[in-house]
Design a protein around this motif. Structure first.
Motif, PDB file in Angstrom:
ATOM      1  N   ALA A  62     -62.734  22.553 -26.861  1.00  0.00           N
ATOM      2  CA  ALA A  62     -63.113  23.638 -27.763  1.00  0.00           C
ATOM      3  C   ALA A  62     -63.011  23.143 -29.208  1.00  0.00           C
ATOM      4  N   PRO A  63     -63.926  23.558 -30.061  1.00  0.00           N
ATOM      5  CA  PRO A  63     -63.867  23.149 -31.468  1.00  0.00           C
ATOM      6  C   PRO A  63     -62.555  23.609 -32.113  1.00  0.00           C
ATOM      7  N   ARG A  64     -61.979  22.751 -32.944  1.00  0.00           N
ATOM      8  CA  ARG A  64     -60.700  23.075 -33.591  1.00  0.00           C
ATOM      9  C   ARG A  64     -60.858  23.365 -35.076  1.00  0.00           C
ATOM     10  N   THR A  65     -61.926  22.876 -35.661  1.00  0.00           N
ATOM     11  CA  THR A  65     -62.110  23.062 -37.106  1.00  0.00           C
ATOM     12  C   THR A  65     -63.447  23.757 -37.353  1.00  0.00           C
ATOM     13  N   ARG A  69     -66.937  23.575 -35.182  1.00  0.00           N
ATOM     14  CA  ARG A  69     -67.660  24.780 -34.747  1.00  0.00           C
ATOM     15  C   ARG A  69     -69.120  24.715 -35.200  1.00  0.00           C
ATOM     16  N   LYS A  70     -69.333  24.267 -36.415  1.00  0.00           N
ATOM     17  CA  LYS A  70     -70.697  24.144 -36.938  1.00  0.00           C
ATOM     18  C   LYS A  70     -71.488  23.099 -36.149  1.00  0.00           C
ATOM     19  N   THR A  71     -70.859  21.970 -35.855  1.00  0.00           N
ATOM     20  CA  THR A  71     -71.509  20.931 -35.050  1.00  0.00           C
ATOM     21  C   THR A  71     -71.895  21.472 -33.685  1.00  0.00           C
ATOM     22  N   ALA A  72     -70.985  22.202 -33.045  1.00  0.00           N
ATOM     23  CA  ALA A  72     -71.261  22.776 -31.723  1.00  0.00           C
ATOM     24  C   ALA A  72     -72.399  23.788 -31.792  1.00  0.00           C
ATOM     25  N   GLN A  73     -72.397  24.652 -32.795  1.00  0.00           N
ATOM     26  CA  GLN A  73     -73.467  25.642 -32.949  1.00  0.00           C
ATOM     27  C   GLN A  73     -74.817  24.970 -33.145  1.00  0.00           C
ATOM     28  N   ALA A 105     -66.162  24.844 -22.520  1.00  0.00           N
ATOM     29  CA  ALA A 105     -65.337  24.473 -23.673  1.00  0.00           C
ATOM     30  C   ALA A 105     -65.878  25.073 -24.970  1.00  0.00           C
ATOM     31  N   LEU A 106     -67.173  25.416 -24.958  1.00  0.00           N
ATOM     32  CA  LEU A 106     -67.787  26.031 -26.140  1.00  0.00           C
ATOM     33  C   LEU A 106     -67.976  27.530 -25.968  1.00  0.00           C
TER      34      LEU A 106
END
Length: 180
Positions: A62-65, A69-73, A105-106
């Motif tokens: 899961a994104p931590r920062t 989060r922006k990279t995952a989106q 994870a996302l």
């Protein structure tokens, strides 16, 4: 899309996935490698993408920062814009119809115990409705350009003229099959 059409489009892909799973022992995912199953049916071309999350976003949890989060989106937006990732031979007359993603994870799909901490994957089912999918002789795959972590794509193709295996390696993204 009606249920009959969806079932008709997805059935060959599921059969291909089951044959592939039976033929090969289940191994842990390999960073840099992405699995792609392609089913060419009478009205659709369906893709099933299976990749370590690291190939797509650069991490497997899961994104931590805020940056993660922006990279995952952004990565999920690219996958949802599958018409830019898969350019099917125009002779087939295809248009993107459906994209379903699973990346626990996302926050997509059902969580698997322990997966959010490490070794996360992303899977996707992508359906293109087509006037004449059997007319397609190639698909340009832009996954290398979209996701720098992908170095190799192992492809299984189920088409009316047979089953084929291909391996795409950076930078070559053109997928061909069958007799020419």
């Amino acid at each position: 899309m009606n249920r009959f059409f969806l079932c008709a489009a997805v059935a060959p892909l599921l059969a291909l996935c089951m044959l592939h799973a039976q033929a090969q022992p289940r191994h842990a995912h390999v960073h840099g490698q992405l699995k792609l199953d392609v089913a060419i049916d009478v009205r659709a071309i369906t893709f099933h993408v299976d990749s370590p999350l690291d190939n797509i976003v650069g991490f497997e949890r899961a994104p931590r920062t805020e940056a993660e989060r922006k990279t995952a989106q952004q990565a999920l937006a690219q996958l949802r814009s599958a018409g830019k990732l898969f350019t099917i031979d125009p002779a087939a007359g295809c248009a993107l119809a459906q994209v379903d993603l699973d990346a626990p994870a996302l926050g997509l799909g059902d969580a698997v115990p322990g997966q959010a901490q490490g070794h996360g994957d992303v899977e996707g089912n992508i359906v293109f409705e087509c006037r004449s999918p059997v007319q397609a002789r190639y698909i340009d795959v832009a996954l290398f350009e979209a996701f720098p972590g992908v170095r190799q794509i192992d492809v299984q193709i189920a088409a009316p003229d047979g089953q084929f295996q291909r391996t795409l390696k950076r930078p070559s993204g053109r997928l061909t099959w069958g007799s020419k």
